[in-house]
Design a protein around this motif. Structure first.
Motif, PDB file in Angstrom:
ATOM      1  N   ARG A 123       0.833  -1.211   0.000  1.00 12.14           N
ATOM      2  CA  ARG A 123       0.000   0.000   0.000  1.00 12.14           C
ATOM      3  C   ARG A 123       0.866   1.258   0.000  1.00 12.14           C
ATOM      4  O   ARG A 123       0.668   2.164  -0.803  1.00 12.14           O
ATOM      5  N   GLU A 124       1.838   1.328   0.903  1.00 10.92           N
ATOM      6  CA  GLU A 124       2.640   2.546   1.040  1.00 10.92           C
ATOM      7  C   GLU A 124       3.513   2.838  -0.175  1.00 10.92           C
ATOM      8  O   GLU A 124       3.746   4.005  -0.497  1.00 10.92           O
ATOM      9  N   LEU A 126       3.183   1.411  -3.412  1.00 11.30           N
ATOM     10  CA  LEU A 126       2.564   1.272  -4.735  1.00 11.30           C
ATOM     11  C   LEU A 126       1.282   2.099  -4.780  1.00 11.30           C
ATOM     12  O   LEU A 126       1.209   3.094  -5.491  1.00 11.30           O
ATOM     13  N   PHE A 127       0.293   1.709  -4.009  1.00  9.67           N
ATOM     14  CA  PHE A 127      -1.014   2.360  -4.098  1.00  9.67           C
ATOM     15  C   PHE A 127      -1.015   3.806  -3.620  1.00  9.67           C
ATOM     16  O   PHE A 127      -1.671   4.654  -4.215  1.00  9.67           O
ATOM     17  N   ASP A 128      -0.269   4.093  -2.573  1.00 12.54           N
ATOM     18  CA  ASP A 128      -0.272   5.457  -2.037  1.00 12.54           C
ATOM     19  C   ASP A 128       0.551   6.445  -2.871  1.00 12.54           C
ATOM     20  O   ASP A 128       0.400   7.654  -2.702  1.00 12.54           O
ATOM     21  N   THR A 131      -1.738   7.841  -8.557  1.00 15.03           N
ATOM     22  CA  THR A 131      -3.100   8.366  -8.615  1.00 15.03           C
ATOM     23  C   THR A 131      -4.047   7.256  -9.051  1.00 15.03           C
ATOM     24  O   THR A 131      -3.611   6.199  -9.536  1.00 15.03           O
ATOM     25  N   THR A 132      -5.338   7.498  -8.915  1.00 11.85           N
ATOM     26  CA  THR A 132      -6.346   6.543  -9.371  1.00 11.85           C
ATOM     27  C   THR A 132      -6.176   6.249 -10.854  1.00 11.85           C
ATOM     28  O   THR A 132      -6.266   5.086 -11.281  1.00 11.85           O
ATOM     29  N   LEU A 135      -3.093   4.039 -11.387  1.00 10.58           N
ATOM     30  CA  LEU A 135      -3.365   2.655 -10.992  1.00 10.58           C
ATOM     31  C   LEU A 135      -4.170   1.928 -12.068  1.00 10.58           C
ATOM     32  O   LEU A 135      -3.885   0.764 -12.382  1.00 10.58           O
ATOM     33  N   ARG A 139      -2.824  -1.321 -14.169  1.00 16.31           N
ATOM     34  CA  ARG A 139      -3.566  -2.575 -14.335  1.00 16.31           C
ATOM     35  C   ARG A 139      -3.632  -2.951 -15.809  1.00 16.31           C
ATOM     36  O   ARG A 139      -3.350  -4.092 -16.188  1.00 16.31           O
TER      37      ARG A 139
END
Length: 171
Positions: A123-124, A126-128, A131-132, A135, A139
């Motif tokens: 999470r910290e 990659l995802f954080d 931006t949406t 991401l 994908r």
């Protein structure tokens, strides 16, 4: 070599950025798992695949495919996981050549203990940091790369399987 489509400067920059981030991220996650849980990322992935499987067990060939591992490499990893008491192997029902790998209660507990730190690291880092929109693009990029490699990966798995004396036994 006249028919080689050399990378442009921009393509080289993209390639290097992708490779650097991929290698650094995988190394970071592997270090985090080893430090906090005493297992490499490859073992964690095997435990996850088994925990998600019906009855928490898979044929060795299915586990190799699911964990994106060669059968030889998987066999060595499963041997180490057996020594920890996290999995056990047994012959497949009704198939003298096939083997099944099952997650033990101790293995599930080890996975459950490792998961919070692993998820936090992912999470910290990659995802954080994306931006949406990034991401969603990541994908789609991942899916496109995998689709482009599908036939080569299937060929490699078939060649790997051909190298084993028994279809799924330890090589």
């Amino acid at each position: 070599m006249d028919d080689v489509r050399w990378l442009t400067d921009e393509e080289q920059e993209i390639w290097r950025a992708y490779m650097t981030s991929s290698v650094e991220f995988n190394a970071y996650v592997d270090r985090q798992l080893r430090r906090d849980s005493g297992m490499p990322m490859a073992y964690y992935e095997i435990l996850v695949r088994l925990s998600d499987a019906p009855g928490r067990c898979l044929r060795m060939s299915e586990l190799a495919d699911a964990s994106l591992s060669s059968r030889s490499r998987l066999s060595h990893a499963v041997s180490a996981l057996e020594k920890n008491g996290w999995v056990h192997r047994r012959p497949a029902d009704g198939d003298r050549r096939g083997w099944v790998c099952a997650l033990t209660t101790a293995g599930f507990d080890a996975l459950a203990a490792a998961a919070p730190g692993h998820v936090t690291a992912v999470r910290e880092h990659l995802f954080d940091v994306l931006t949406t929109e990034q991401l969603a693009a990541l994908r789609e990029i991942g899916r496109a790369i995998s689709a482009g490699l599908r036939s080569e990966c299937e060929t490699a798995r078939a060649e790997d399987a051909g190298g084993c004396a028994a279809e799924e036994g330890p090589c």
